[in-house]
Scaffold this motif. Structure first.
Motif, PDB file in Angstrom:
ATOM      1  N   LEU A   1       0.822  -1.149   0.016  1.00  0.00           N
ATOM      2  CA  LEU A   1       0.040   0.053   0.000  1.00  0.00           C
ATOM      3  C   LEU A   1       0.794   1.279  -0.102  1.00  0.00           C
ATOM      4  O   LEU A   1       0.482   2.159  -0.646  1.00  0.00           O
ATOM      5  CB  LEU A   1      -0.823  -0.073   1.259  1.00  0.00           C
ATOM      6  CG  LEU A   1      -2.133  -1.009   1.156  1.00  0.00           C
ATOM      7  CD1 LEU A   1      -2.761  -1.048   2.637  1.00  0.00           C
ATOM      8  CD2 LEU A   1      -3.095  -0.730   0.121  1.00  0.00           C
ATOM      9  N   GLU A   2       2.002   1.182   0.673  1.00  0.00           N
ATOM     10  CA  GLU A   2       2.689   2.291   0.557  1.00  0.00           C
ATOM     11  C   GLU A   2       3.658   2.303  -0.601  1.00  0.00           C
ATOM     12  O   GLU A   2       3.871   1.292  -1.233  1.00  0.00           O
ATOM     13  CB  GLU A   2       4.132   2.000   1.563  1.00  0.00           C
ATOM     14  CG  GLU A   2       3.273   2.038   3.260  1.00  0.00           C
ATOM     15  CD  GLU A   2       2.821   3.369   3.584  1.00  0.00           C
ATOM     16  OE1 GLU A   2       3.016   4.362   3.101  1.00  0.00           O
ATOM     17  OE2 GLU A   2       1.592   3.332   4.333  1.00  0.00           O
ATOM     18  N   PRO A   3       4.117   3.431  -0.944  1.00  0.00           N
ATOM     19  CA  PRO A   3       5.012   3.603  -2.437  1.00  0.00           C
ATOM     20  C   PRO A   3       6.205   3.096  -1.973  1.00  0.00           C
ATOM     21  O   PRO A   3       6.939   2.975  -1.029  1.00  0.00           O
ATOM     22  CB  PRO A   3       5.206   5.215  -2.625  1.00  0.00           C
ATOM     23  CG  PRO A   3       5.071   5.751  -1.050  1.00  0.00           C
ATOM     24  CD  PRO A   3       4.075   4.929  -0.331  1.00  0.00           C
ATOM     25  N   PRO A   4       6.760   2.097  -3.241  1.00  0.00           N
ATOM     26  CA  PRO A   4       7.988   1.477  -2.805  1.00  0.00           C
ATOM     27  C   PRO A   4       9.055   2.529  -3.019  1.00  0.00           C
ATOM     28  O   PRO A   4       8.997   3.712  -3.161  1.00  0.00           O
ATOM     29  CB  PRO A   4       8.169   0.740  -4.501  1.00  0.00           C
ATOM     30  CG  PRO A   4       6.763   0.969  -4.857  1.00  0.00           C
ATOM     31  CD  PRO A   4       6.106   1.843  -4.488  1.00  0.00           C
ATOM     32  N   VAL A   5      10.370   1.962  -2.220  1.00  0.00           N
ATOM     33  CA  VAL A   5      11.491   2.711  -2.356  1.00  0.00           C
ATOM     34  C   VAL A   5      11.987   3.318  -3.820  1.00  0.00           C
ATOM     35  O   VAL A   5      12.049   2.412  -4.566  1.00  0.00           O
ATOM     36  CB  VAL A   5      12.558   2.111  -1.596  1.00  0.00           C
ATOM     37  CG1 VAL A   5      13.697   2.932  -1.486  1.00  0.00           C
ATOM     38  CG2 VAL A   5      12.145   1.820   0.066  1.00  0.00           C
ATOM     39  N   ALA A   6      12.199   4.551  -3.821  1.00  0.00           N
ATOM     40  CA  ALA A   6      12.654   4.997  -5.311  1.00  0.00           C
ATOM     41  C   ALA A   6      13.872   5.718  -5.204  1.00  0.00           C
ATOM     42  O   ALA A   6      14.090   6.606  -4.318  1.00  0.00           O
ATOM     43  CB  ALA A   6      11.525   5.870  -6.044  1.00  0.00           C
ATOM     44  N   THR A   7      14.928   5.509  -6.018  1.00  0.00           N
ATOM     45  CA  THR A   7      16.106   6.321  -6.247  1.00  0.00           C
ATOM     46  C   THR A   7      15.988   6.992  -7.279  1.00  0.00           C
ATOM     47  O   THR A   7      16.554   8.081  -7.422  1.00  0.00           O
ATOM     48  CB  THR A   7      17.353   5.247  -6.034  1.00  0.00           C
ATOM     49  OG1 THR A   7      17.433   4.363  -7.087  1.00  0.00           O
ATOM     50  CG2 THR A   7      17.278   4.451  -4.743  1.00  0.00           C
ATOM     51  N   LEU A   8      15.658   6.564  -8.585  1.00  0.00           N
ATOM     52  CA  LEU A   8      15.692   7.388  -9.685  1.00  0.00           C
ATOM     53  C   LEU A   8      14.722   8.648  -9.611  1.00  0.00           C
ATOM     54  O   LEU A   8      13.605   8.530  -9.132  1.00  0.00           O
ATOM     55  CB  LEU A   8      15.298   6.599 -10.844  1.00  0.00           C
ATOM     56  CG  LEU A   8      15.913   5.461 -11.357  1.00  0.00           C
ATOM     57  CD1 LEU A   8      15.500   4.735 -12.300  1.00  0.00           C
ATOM     58  CD2 LEU A   8      17.438   5.898 -11.457  1.00  0.00           C
ATOM     59  N   ALA A   9      15.248   9.622 -10.066  1.00  0.00           N
ATOM     60  CA  ALA A   9      14.431  10.999  -9.961  1.00  0.00           C
ATOM     61  C   ALA A   9      13.132  10.820 -10.766  1.00  0.00           C
ATOM     62  O   ALA A   9      12.093  11.346 -10.107  1.00  0.00           O
ATOM     63  CB  ALA A   9      15.125  12.089 -10.763  1.00  0.00           C
TER      64      ALA A   9
END
Length: 901
Positions: free
Chosen positions: A620-628
């Motif tokens: 339900l939470e947004p996934p971890v993201a590194t790309l802008a």
């Protein structure tokens, strides 16, 4: 994942999902520990079929119900149909007439049984059509206003109001429909402008000293005149007040009375008063001391002239045999002829000096919307509710904020009507409906009770009683809808406790007084609580040209036909996007088609996701993201949720629809999916992260879009499911996204917004300068900051793909080039090898000249007062639109020319 078909087929999806939701019980409230949320549907007539107004009203309700359900609330949408006394009786009587039968051939009991048979066989058409629209109503608890439980509530309310002195029998004027033989409500009266006449009459003063002049559009009613009114401030008549005139033809003496109803500025300033046949005259008569029981009634139930003040029409009177009834127009001709013969008719002289009996006029005339006959004000004994007393708490409820009216502009209208409310006539001369629980004895005594046995007990043994033949106005029973549907007065429904007050009521503004206000009056009186916390009043759906839709004009639109062509989702989205807090909606089938195209775009985006390994989110939470780009789309998603939450809170349906539309089409489909293609298809680093983020965002889109487009979103919700993480529930009962601001990354948002602006500027400039679509251009940058250079490096592959440019370090060569400024940097794209610069400059210069010429010509027309004042409004509006477009086009062309360095 089940592979999606290449072509989006709304009909197949709708036919599958609605039965699934209903059979699975997903429309029923089943979260007893959750916050309750309730709404009642304005019950459509059991005889009805879905029209475009129903489509708007029910779409808005369903959007709110589905949104509340997604928020985890225990959402209940009360549904049912209204017995529609007049309409239903007419349907059955027409069927009988086709067989050569009449209602009066049967006993009342037999006829009512026939109506019930009709309802069982044909009375559910509209409920099936509401299902086609996607309405998630609690069908397992469907109600009908003639059901035993509901009928018991109606009888209890009638008896209690009578016991409290708030319901009584009285002789007053009503809207009488001679075709149907019953009193009708104002809502059932249709005013039409027809050709008529204005007759001028001379009434002789009783003392023979002269005449007083009056005028009328209905000369036949003079037979029942009871006074002539003059304004007390009119000096012409001061000395005549209290004297009498001798009524022409009959010779009856009637008084001259003073009343402000007479306007000194209109005609002679004197008005004939017929209190038994005109609503204004009725009030004048009462102010003059004439009791309703003494007012003259010259018509029968078929609106025929049958009597005058002197009793039945005597033999030879008006040239007709005794006791013969005359149709109004026949009586009019006879009265006019008699007045003329006796010298009481003042001729009208036209502009050519020719005399006529009357002056031609266009007259506003009331007609029955079902019978099509002229409605007569008729003096009868009817049952009335003391609406003025019941209105006081309802007025205070709005003033105190206990009930919020949206849009607020309707409050003034509400207060004006409620503060000047008249007694409410609640009896109808029909057989189908709730029969009035009142019994009459031979001596005229009336006994009101819920049952015949109770009435007999009141009257005493041996007293013969006859029940009132009339039934109750349909609006009387529907006013109890919010609480009678929930088991009141027996509280048989276990969920009634604490759930009576609806969160919101949605209805058209046209039934504000006939239903909304009366629900407030009855609800506050019997439940001591407002029936709804918010009243949302929407406008009308009009034809494309703004005209009101009507069958006679042939400009109605069949919503089921629109669903057949474009799908229910497209029609629903159109309704939401066009609903702007009470403003009327202009029907535009092209817009409906456009929203079908929107659904197709979403469908194709889901197919792209499937083809690139993007599946439903496991969290339900947004996934971890590194790309802008991924941090940006997560932030954009959160911003969309925030905007939607605000729009829903303010009941801004158009704002909510346009928010999710723009985010889905522009940010996600047009930009995000394009921006991530190099990562997904080029093997670049971050592919797994991007697939996870894309799957999560697509999930959020489906949830946010579901209230507006339930069918396609439910289909895609399941089609995108990852076999390794199957959906645990249907989308209809999923969870609404949380607007968690912690997921917003300003730096990523700035970087991607910069990239989008740069690509957009390059694409627009290429188009304006006729650069071949497939041509790749060299890109040089000048005056760029370190941050911009870093962004160029990070986004090089995306920029090359989307803008079809190849970045080159160093200074741009001399010569013609396209120049674009974004923030502090100037981007130079040499064009000499791609287009003929001189030819392009010449083309742009000519286009600018032509556009500015058209712009200036339109400006000249608009500055001409004669054109603006005399031309048709649509022509003026088109000129303004064209002028704005030419101004914008000229500015664009100047910018394009300026870009050629």
């Amino acid at each position: 994942m089940s592979e999606l078909p290449k072509t989006f087929d709304p009909a197949a999806i709708e036919a599958h999902w609605y039965p699934h939701w209903e059979q699975a019980g997903l429309f029923r409230p089943d979260r007893p520990q959750a916050e309750p949320w309730t709404i009642v549907n304005p019950p459509p007539n059991v005889t009805g079929s879905l029209h475009i107004g129903h489509a708007l009203d029910n779409t808005l309700q369903d959007i709110l119900v589905r949104h509340a359900r997604l928020q985890g609330k225990d959402a209940r949408w009360v549904v049912g149909t209204d017995h529609a006394g007049i309409a239903t009786q007419m349907v059955v009587e027409r069927q009988m007439a086709a067989k050569g039968e009449k209602r009066t051939d049967l006993s009342r009991q037999a006829f009512v049984a026939k109506v019930w048979d009709w309802k069982a066989e044909s009375g559910g058409t509209i409920t099936g059509q509401l299902r086609r629209l996607g309405c998630s109503m609690d069908w397992s608890d469907e109600r009908f206003t003639m059901d035993p439980g509901f009928s018991a509530a109606v009888l209890k309310v009638f008896v209690q109001l009578h016991r409290e002195g708030l319901l009584y029998r009285d002789k007053r004027l009503v809207n009488w429909d001679p075709g149907l033989g019953t009193a009708i409500s104002d809502l059932e009266v249709e005013t039409r402008e027809v050709s008529g006449s204005f007759w001028h009459l001379r009434y002789p003063l009783a003392d023979g000293s002269g005449f007083i002049h009056v005028a009328t559009t209905r000369p036949e009613t003079m037979l029942a005149d009871m006074a002539v009114a003059v304004n007390p401030a009119d000096e012409r008549y001061t000395a005549l007040i209290g004297q009498q005139v001798r009524l022409p033809i009959t010779g009856r003496l009637i008084p001259i009375v003073a009343d402000d109803h007479a306007d000194p500025e209109l005609g002679s300033g004197a008005v004939k008063i017929t209190p038994g046949h005109d609503f204004n005259d009725f009030e004048v008569g009462r102010r003059a001391g004439i009791e309703a029981r003494d007012m003259l009634n010259m018509l029968d139930a078929q609106a025929r002239v049958v009597q005058t003040a002197d009793g039945l029409i005597p033999a030879g009177y008006l040239g007709v045999p005794g006791n013969d009834a005359k149709a109004p127009m026949d009586a009019r001709r006879m009265v006019v002829a008699a007045l003329k013969a006796q010298g009481f008719l003042v001729p009208h002289v036209d502009k050519d000096g020719v005399e006529h009996d009357a002056e031609p006029r266009r007259i506003q005339t009331p007609y029955g919307d079902r019978s099509g006959v002229v409605i007569e004000p008729w003096l009868t004994d009817q049952w009335y509710v003391d609406a003025a007393t019941l209105a006081k708490p309802a007025i205070e409820a709005v003033r105190s904020g206990a009930v919020k009216i949206v849009p607020k502009s309707w409050e003034k209208t509400y207060f004006n009507w409620m503060e000047n409310i008249q007694p409410w006539c609640v009896s109808r001369q029909l057989w189908w409906g709730h029969r009035i629980p009142a019994w009459f004895a031979e001596d005229g005594s009336v006994f009101v009770a819920e049952t015949a046995a109770e009435a007999q007990a009141q009257a005493g043994e041996g007293v013969a009683l006859t029940q009132d033949e009339d039934v109750l106005d349909t609006w009387f029973s529907s006013a109890l809808w919010p609480f009678a549907t929930l088991g009141w007065p027996d509280n048989t429904d276990p969920t009634l406790g604490g759930r009576y007050s609806n969160d919101v009521l949605i209805s058209g503004f046209d039934i504000l007084f006939f239903w909304n206000a009366r629900m407030m009056m009855q609800g506050l009186h019997f439940m001591q609580e407002v029936p709804f916390k918010t009243l949302y009043l929407h406008g009308l759906v009009r034809a494309a040209d703004g005209a009101k839709m009507s069958k006679s004009k042939g400009n109605t639109v069949d919503p089921l036909g629109l669903i057949d062509r474009y799908g229910a989702d497209a029609l629903r989205f159109f309704m939401a996007a066009m609903e702007s807090q009470g403003r009327d909606i202009k029907m535009d089938e092209r817009r409906v088609e456009g929203y079908r195209n929107f659904a197709t775009k979403l469908w194709n985006a889901a197919r792209f996701a499937q083809a690139n390994g993007i599946a439903a989110s496991a969290t339900l939470e947004p996934p971890v993201a590194t790309l802008a780009v991924n941090r940006w789309i997560v932030a954009e998603t959160i911003a969309c949720v925030q905007a939607l939450d605000l729009a829903f809170a303010d009941l801004r349906f158009d704002g909510a629809a346009n928010t999710i539309y723009q985010f889905t089409w522009s940010r996600f489909c047009d930009w995000y999916l394009e921006l991530i293609k190099p990562v997904l298809q080029g093997g670049a680093e971050g592919g797994d992260e991007t697939r996870a983020v894309a799957g999560w965002v697509l999930d959020q889109i489906l949830v946010m879009l579901h209230p507006f487009m339930p069918f396609i979103t439910e289909e895609l919700w399941h089609a995108l499911a990852d076999p390794a993480h199957p959906r645990s529930n249907d989308l209809i009962v999923a969870r609404w996204p949380m607007a968690d601001a912690r997921a917003i990354d300003p730096a990523a948002a700035q970087e991607i917004d910069w990239l989008i602006r740069l690509v957009s500027e390059i694409r627009a400039a290429r188009t304006e300068l006729n650069v071949p679509p497939g041509a790749r251009l060299p890109l040089y940058v000048r005056d760029a900051s370190a941050a911009t250079l870093a962004r160029l490096t990070a986004q090089d592959a995306v920029l090359a793909r989307l803008a079809r440019v190849d970045r080159i370090d160093g200074d741009a060569p001399a010569g013609g080039a396209l120049q674009i400024v974004v923030d502090e940097a100037t981007f130079v794209l040499p064009l000499g090898d791609v287009i003929d610069l001189d030819a392009e400059r010449s083309r742009l210069t000519k286009a600018i000249a032509a556009t500015e010429k058209e712009r200036d010509a339109l400006a000249g027309r608009l500055s001409n007062a004669s054109f603006v004042e005399r031309a048709k409004p649509e022509a003026v509006e088109k000129a303004r639109t064209d002028h704005s477009e030419k101004m914008a086009e000229a500015a664009r062309l100047h910018a394009a020319l300026g870009r050629l360095g």
